[in-house]
Scaffold this active site. Sequence first.
Site, PDB file in Angstrom:
ATOM      1  N   THR A   1      -3.314   5.754 -22.197  1.00  0.00           N
ATOM      2  CA  THR A   1      -3.290   4.445 -21.419  1.00  0.00           C
ATOM      3  C   THR A   1      -1.893   3.953 -21.903  1.00  0.00           C
ATOM      4  O   THR A   1      -1.028   4.755 -22.507  1.00  0.00           O
ATOM      5  CB  THR A   1      -4.122   3.699 -21.969  1.00  0.00           C
ATOM      6  OG1 THR A   1      -3.911   3.473 -23.418  1.00  0.00           O
ATOM      7  CG2 THR A   1      -5.652   3.765 -21.782  1.00  0.00           C
TER       8      THR A   1
ATOM      9  N   ASP B   1      -5.973  13.313 -25.537  1.00  0.00           N
ATOM     10  CA  ASP B   1      -6.145  11.950 -25.251  1.00  0.00           C
ATOM     11  C   ASP B   1      -5.306  11.136 -26.392  1.00  0.00           C
ATOM     12  O   ASP B   1      -6.010  10.877 -27.324  1.00  0.00           O
ATOM     13  CB  ASP B   1      -7.544  11.799 -24.893  1.00  0.00           C
ATOM     14  CG  ASP B   1      -7.581  10.246 -24.333  1.00  0.00           C
ATOM     15  OD1 ASP B   1      -6.592   9.227 -24.632  1.00  0.00           O
ATOM     16  OD2 ASP B   1      -8.680   9.600 -24.114  1.00  0.00           O
TER      17      ASP B   1
ATOM     18  N   TYR C   1       0.760  -1.017  -0.135  1.00  0.00           N
ATOM     19  CA  TYR C   1       0.080  -0.054  -0.182  1.00  0.00           C
ATOM     20  C   TYR C   1       0.856   1.350   0.029  1.00  0.00           C
ATOM     21  O   TYR C   1       1.605   1.416   0.852  1.00  0.00           O
ATOM     22  CB  TYR C   1      -0.870   0.109   1.176  1.00  0.00           C
ATOM     23  CG  TYR C   1      -2.357  -0.138   0.971  1.00  0.00           C
ATOM     24  CD1 TYR C   1      -2.906   0.635   0.126  1.00  0.00           C
ATOM     25  CD2 TYR C   1      -3.305  -1.300   1.300  1.00  0.00           C
ATOM     26  CE1 TYR C   1      -4.250   0.726  -0.288  1.00  0.00           C
ATOM     27  CE2 TYR C   1      -4.402  -1.362   1.195  1.00  0.00           C
ATOM     28  CZ  TYR C   1      -5.164  -0.403   0.181  1.00  0.00           C
ATOM     29  OH  TYR C   1      -6.539  -0.566  -0.228  1.00  0.00           O
TER      30      TYR C   1
ATOM     31  N   LYS D   1      -1.479   0.077 -25.335  1.00  0.00           N
ATOM     32  CA  LYS D   1      -1.920   0.175 -26.683  1.00  0.00           C
ATOM     33  C   LYS D   1      -0.488   0.136 -27.639  1.00  0.00           C
ATOM     34  O   LYS D   1       0.330  -0.716 -27.279  1.00  0.00           O
ATOM     35  CB  LYS D   1      -2.890   0.957 -26.928  1.00  0.00           C
ATOM     36  CG  LYS D   1      -4.162   0.961 -26.094  1.00  0.00           C
ATOM     37  CD  LYS D   1      -5.098   2.247 -26.598  1.00  0.00           C
ATOM     38  CE  LYS D   1      -6.606   1.873 -25.968  1.00  0.00           C
ATOM     39  NZ  LYS D   1      -6.768   2.586 -24.656  1.00  0.00           N
TER      40      LYS D   1
ATOM     41  N   ARG E   1      -1.559  -2.813 -18.277  1.00  0.00           N
ATOM     42  CA  ARG E   1      -2.844  -2.024 -18.644  1.00  0.00           C
ATOM     43  C   ARG E   1      -2.770  -0.776 -17.510  1.00  0.00           C
ATOM     44  O   ARG E   1      -2.427  -1.252 -16.302  1.00  0.00           O
ATOM     45  CB  ARG E   1      -4.114  -2.827 -18.438  1.00  0.00           C
ATOM     46  CG  ARG E   1      -4.181  -3.875 -18.987  1.00  0.00           C
ATOM     47  CD  ARG E   1      -5.545  -4.528 -19.051  1.00  0.00           C
ATOM     48  NE  ARG E   1      -6.343  -3.979 -19.883  1.00  0.00           N
ATOM     49  CZ  ARG E   1      -6.836  -3.758 -21.113  1.00  0.00           C
ATOM     50  NH1 ARG E   1      -6.034  -4.544 -21.984  1.00  0.00           N
ATOM     51  NH2 ARG E   1      -7.710  -3.173 -21.602  1.00  0.00           N
TER      52      ARG E   1
ATOM     53  N   GLU F   1      -0.541   5.041  -0.532  1.00  0.00           N
ATOM     54  CA  GLU F   1      -1.081   6.042  -0.736  1.00  0.00           C
ATOM     55  C   GLU F   1      -0.625   7.126  -0.872  1.00  0.00           C
ATOM     56  O   GLU F   1       0.372   7.350   0.356  1.00  0.00           O
ATOM     57  CB  GLU F   1      -2.516   5.851   0.120  1.00  0.00           C
ATOM     58  CG  GLU F   1      -3.727   5.174  -0.621  1.00  0.00           C
ATOM     59  CD  GLU F   1      -4.653   4.998   0.224  1.00  0.00           C
ATOM     60  OE1 GLU F   1      -4.684   3.964   1.192  1.00  0.00           O
ATOM     61  OE2 GLU F   1      -5.613   5.532   0.073  1.00  0.00           O
TER      62      GLU F   1
HETATM   63  N1  DSN Z   1     -11.503   0.789 -25.489  1.00  0.00           N
HETATM   64  C1  DSN Z   1     -10.669   1.209 -25.838  1.00  0.00           C
HETATM   65  C2  DSN Z   1     -10.234   1.029 -27.499  1.00  0.00           C
HETATM   66  O1  DSN Z   1     -10.469  -0.217 -27.761  1.00  0.00           O
HETATM   67  O2  DSN Z   1      -9.942   1.757 -28.042  1.00  0.00           O
HETATM   68  C3  DSN Z   1     -10.557   2.684 -25.502  1.00  0.00           C
HETATM   69  O3  DSN Z   1     -10.702   2.920 -24.278  1.00  0.00           O
END
Ligand code: DSN
Length: 437
Positions: free
Chosen positions: A225, A199, A53, A228, A234, A55
């Site tokens: 994120t 974004d 933990y 990707k 993730r 925080e």
């Molecule tokens: N779900 C994601 C995507 O497939 O682009 C975006 O959050």
Amino acid sequence: MKYQKISENDNKILKLIEAEHNRQKSTLEMIASENFASDAVMEAAGSILTNKYAEGYPGNRYYGGCETVDKVEDIARDRLKKLFNCEYANVQPHSGSQANMAVFHTFLEHGDTVMGLDLSHGGHLTHGSKVNFSGKSYNFVSYQVDKDSGRVDFSQISKLAKDHKPKLIICGGSAYPRFIEFEQFSEIAKSINAYLMADVAHPSGLIASGVHPSPWPYCDVVTSTTHKTLRGPRGGIILMGADFENKWGIVAPKSGRTKMVSELIDTNVMPGIQGGPLMHIICAKAVAFKEALDSSFKDYCEQVVRNAKFISSKLIELDYKIISGGTDTHIVLIDLTNKNLTGKYVERRLERAGITTNKNMVPFDKKSPLVTSGIRIGTPALTTRGMKETEMNLISVMIDKAIRNIDDDAMLDKIAIEVKELTSNFPLHKECEHEML
Ligand code: DSN
């Protein structure tokens, strides 16, 4: 990874992990938002740091025993700042949605007006969808893409911005195949004194490697994120090219000084919307950022884009309508209207043929998000496996053959066998595959 303990204690779950492993191994993963994290990233994500933990932030935690995880988080932040050439980074958001939420809480009051790309034109749920917290908490005005070019329509954005005076404009989305036009967005945001947020969840790996233009100095704040094109675990991140004093007069109670925006973002992540950071995931983010700083990551990203461009051109040759007439990135968005097929059906039937994609709305879609008129495909995961233009050619032909024989089970099963043969030449996570056999 041997899954030894799971095999001793939990056969039911072991079987499911093996089934998922086999699926990932023997099919063509073409979901544009997915990738295969390295063994090192998975080791870090499965490490003992899951127990801690922490925080708060390095040097200022609510718990004892944080000396080591402080170092891990500092390394993650430093690597991320180097990767994106920026002054501020927060690595704690559990997801891209939470990164966006923390930024909204920092820059906006409940009910404020915001502009974002329409979901059906390539935007994201958190950019104002009525079923999402964003659309419920703020007054979102959506802009769209131009019907002919498939690219964002700056004359519409400019007019909407003048009419609605949003406090924040969001650029970027989940199904926009072209480079995000940071500079053009910035001109509009500046003209109405709005903040500009990007974004970049989809192209962040391409940005980090210089294959996609940089959001600096145009954007005030950037979210992403990490799983990707960036190929990490993730999770989410928040970045600012340069920190700045907040303009809302919020003053730190003890010192009486004006807080910097970075301090407000940190506070809005924790304790604003999250509790304990996932230290094992932050550790895995640090590992992934080191991988992305290596020169080989640029080669990977360049191949991702070459592969997507190849598929896009090949599918156009085979009479498919590709939104915006091509791609600059890893995304290819196929409009199935001329095939008289829905995205829902094509997604399901391609899955039978061993090709994993997702149904996706296309601009001006008349069908619902659960049915759709399109399919979104992407190349990050296949490129990680080492596939290049030769394989993209075979795969484009397979996709076309499957779509032309969409109702023919035997044909789809035959393609699935071809897919299996192809994927067997491009092993996933070599070590872990060996140990699972
Ligand atoms: N779900 C994601 C995507 O497939 O682009 C975006 O959050």
